[in-house]
Design an enzyme around this catalytic site. Structure first.
Site, short mmCIF file in Angstrom:
data_model
loop_
_atom_site.label_atom_id
_atom_site.label_comp_id
_atom_site.label_asym_id
_atom_site.label_seq_id
_atom_site.Cartn_x
_atom_site.Cartn_y
_atom_site.Cartn_z
N HIS A 63 30.04 16.44 7.46
CA HIS A 63 30.84 16.86 6.35
C HIS A 63 31.04 15.89 5.16
O HIS A 63 30.36 14.69 5.31
CB HIS A 63 32.36 16.78 6.91
N HIS A 98 29.01 11.97 -0.44
CA HIS A 98 27.85 11.65 0.76
C HIS A 98 28.19 12.06 1.96
O HIS A 98 29.39 12.48 2.20
CB HIS A 98 27.76 9.96 0.77
#
Length: 184
Positions: free
Chosen positions: A42, A125
């Site tokens: 995620h 990220h």
């Protein structure tokens, strides 16, 4: 509950990234790392930590409002990097300005609900691996993924995620989701 806010890439983007990452796991630099599971991949927007039921009740309407004010936007998983010798990550490209604004606004909504959110600068990220207690040289792994370019996808959902810690890797589940509905 231990909670965070996230955007979860679609299964196709996760599978595409996994195909690029899988060979790295068996490299000498990758064998001692704790690799994150695909089901946990995620993009964290804000970490909320421990949240009680009252705070959650106050938070949810604010998150619904934030989602209503933000349009869906196009992203792709691309490139890689590292946080020193502690973590290897996949990068994000596309409309990262919209993603950053979403992260800022969900953090503000949490603060207005009485939830402390740290003020670290948002860096989009997806964490791939952690080195644990033994530090690792992650430069070669980051370099091996530097040219990775996944297919573009639409980030259209804000997810409130619960984190379960214990023996083994963390497990995450969506507690609530809101569609990003503003006109782009």
């Amino acid at each position: 509950m231990r909670l965070f806010l996230a955007v979860v890439p679609p299964e196709s983007a996760i599978q595409e990234l996994d195909a690029a990452v899988r060979p790295l796991r068996s490299l000498p630099q990758g064998t001692g790392l704790r690799w994150t599971g695909l089901e946990s991949w995620h993009l964290t927007l804000a970490f909320l930590g421990q949240v009680d039921t009252e705070q959650l009740s106050a938070l949810e309407p604010g998150l619904a409002h934030v989602a209503h004010e933000h349009p869906a936007h196009r992203l792709r998983l691309a490139g890689a990097g590292r946080f020193g010798d502690r973590a290897l990550w996949a990068g994000v490209s596309g409309d990262t300005l919209a993603l950053r604004k979403l992260a800022e606004d969900v953090a503000d909504a949490a603060r207005r609900s009485g939830i402390a959110v740290d003020d670290r600068l948002f860096r989009a990220h997806l964490t791939l691996a952690r080195s644990g207690t033994a530090r690792a040289d992650l430069r070669a792994l980051a370099a091996a993924l530097a040219d990775f370019q996944g297919a573009e996808w639409t980030a259209g959902t804000l997810c409130l995620m619960r984190s379960y810690l214990g023996a083994g890797p963390a497990h995450y589940e969506a507690v609530a989701e809101w569609s990003l509905t503003a006109e782009g």
